[in-house]
Scaffold this active site. Structure first.
Site, PDB file in Angstrom:
ATOM      1  N   MET A  11       0.828  -1.206   0.000  1.00 25.40           N
ATOM      2  CA  MET A  11       0.000   0.000   0.000  1.00 25.40           C
ATOM      3  C   MET A  11       0.863   1.257   0.000  1.00 25.40           C
ATOM      4  SD  MET A  11      -3.453  -0.602   0.223  1.00 25.40           S
ATOM      5  CE  MET A  11      -4.277   0.497   1.370  1.00 25.40           C
ATOM      6  N   SER A 112      -8.847   2.186   2.255  1.00 27.85           N
ATOM      7  CA  SER A 112      -9.305   1.044   1.478  1.00 27.85           C
ATOM      8  C   SER A 112      -8.951   1.254   0.008  1.00 27.85           C
ATOM      9  CB  SER A 112     -10.822   0.868   1.624  1.00 27.85           C
ATOM     10  OG  SER A 112     -11.274  -0.250   0.882  1.00 27.85           O
ATOM     11  N   LYS A 166     -13.234   2.078   9.515  1.00 25.52           N
ATOM     12  CA  LYS A 166     -12.530   1.113   8.666  1.00 25.52           C
ATOM     13  C   LYS A 166     -12.715  -0.309   9.187  1.00 25.52           C
ATOM     14  CE  LYS A 166      -9.692  -0.154   5.349  1.00 25.52           C
ATOM     15  NZ  LYS A 166      -9.048  -1.394   5.737  1.00 25.52           N
ATOM     16  N   GLU A 173     -16.947  -6.210   4.491  1.00 27.58           N
ATOM     17  CA  GLU A 173     -16.207  -6.849   3.398  1.00 27.58           C
ATOM     18  C   GLU A 173     -16.148  -8.368   3.586  1.00 27.58           C
ATOM     19  OE1 GLU A 173     -11.563  -7.023   2.811  1.00 27.58           O
ATOM     20  OE2 GLU A 173     -12.311  -5.044   2.227  1.00 27.58           O
ATOM     21  N   TYR A 174     -15.923  -8.814   4.819  1.00 27.48           N
ATOM     22  CA  TYR A 174     -15.905 -10.246   5.099  1.00 27.48           C
ATOM     23  C   TYR A 174     -17.222 -10.882   4.652  1.00 27.48           C
ATOM     24  CZ  TYR A 174     -11.764 -10.430   8.228  1.00 27.48           C
ATOM     25  OH  TYR A 174     -10.511 -10.416   8.759  1.00 27.48           O
TER      26      TYR A 174
END
Length: 297
Positions: A11, A112, A166, A173-174
């Site tokens: 990142m 993200s 976040k 997201e999971y």
């Protein structure tokens, strides 16, 4: 704007490139000399004119803590530190106090976008004082996706709010990833469906379930039909666990997120003790057949 960036992994490296392409002067530090612009954190501090802004992009936990402690020694009053890693939100207040005792301000930033952020931009969720967020806004505006600021950036609240947002984002997201994966398994199990990848590809446009994650699954299936090249073993980086823990504290039901987290745990078991126990129980109360290891190989 000038920025120090600590941590040049997947990142951080791409963030440095995006910021430089946006006209900012970025000096990066990483323990790996082949990617670092300076040899030490002290050299990073010396290379930046005061007042400094330093973005920390390292793994959560002890590495982040050690980096914050080191920066508290190297920086001076009036400087600003941004933690853009996946730190637990409960760590933000102690970090802010540690720095604040020396006159250094602090922002927590949930980021993200993964490896695609360099091209597409990063979704940003930040916590901190209004003045500190405004000071760093040229950096945030360059990192976020193009378009209206509110579509990709949020000042979620005071210190801690960014990482809390976040954390919830990653919990969601999971659940989304697991739902898409379960849908794929159903499609693949039915002989009537000749090409599950084509179905997922069709879903990428016009359907109510289309999303970036869904598009990525269609892409992954195209590159590796049936996922023959990868194992189902799936790690969790912490945020899903924290989301479930915080949901318990807040008494908020999150069954989908919790189930997705436990599915990751299950993926790591070659032989599930739970399912062995279920098979044994079925045999005990109903005489249902069990498959012995000698029979299955």
């Amino acid at each position: 704007m000038q920025l120090g960036l600590v941590g040049l992994g997947k990142m951080g490296f791409n963030m440095r490139e995006r910021l430089r392409e946006g006209g900012h002067e970025v000096i990066g530090y990483d323990p790996r000399p082949e990617v670092s612009d300076v040899p030490t954190l002290a050299a990073l501090a010396d290379a930046l004119p005061t007042p400094r802004v330093v973005w920390v992009m390292v793994p959560s936990g002890s590495i982040t803590r050690e980096t914050i402690v080191s920066l508290a020694d190297e920086l001076s009053a009036g400087d600003l530190v941004i933690d853009g890693g996946n730190s637990r939100y409960t760590e933000d207040a102690p970090h802010a106090k540690l720095l604040g005792d020396k006159g250094i301000t602090y922002i927590d930033a949930g980021v993200s976008g993964g490896i695609w952020g360099l091209k597409e931009g990063y979704g940003l969720m930040v916590g901190g004082a209004d003045a500190d967020v405004e000071r760093a806004m040229p950096i945030f505006d360059t990192l976020r996706p193009p378009g209206p600021r509110e579509d990709g950036f949020v000042h979620a609240g005071p210190v801690g709010a960014g990482h809390f947002a976040k954390m919830v984002h990653n919990g969601v997201e999971y659940a989304l990833m697991t739902a898409y994966a379960e849908g794929y398994e159903m499609l693949a199990a039915e002989d009537l469906v000749e090409d599950p990848q084509a179905v997922y590809q069709a879903w990428t446009n016009g359907t109510v379930v289309r999303s970036w994650l869904q598009q990525l699954l269609a892409k992954a299936l195209k590159e590796d039909p049936g996922f023959a090249k990868i194992s189902g073993y799936t790690e969790d980086s912490g945020e899903g666990r924290w989301t479930v823990e915080e949901a318990i504290r807040l008494r908020v039901p999150v069954p989908s997120i919790a189930a997705a987290l436990f599915a990751r745990f299950l993926s790591r078991q070659d032989e599930s003790p739970t399912m062995k126990a279920v098979a044994a129980l079925r045999n005990q109360f109903g005489g249902h057949a069990v498959k012995r290891i000698s029979e299955s190989g």
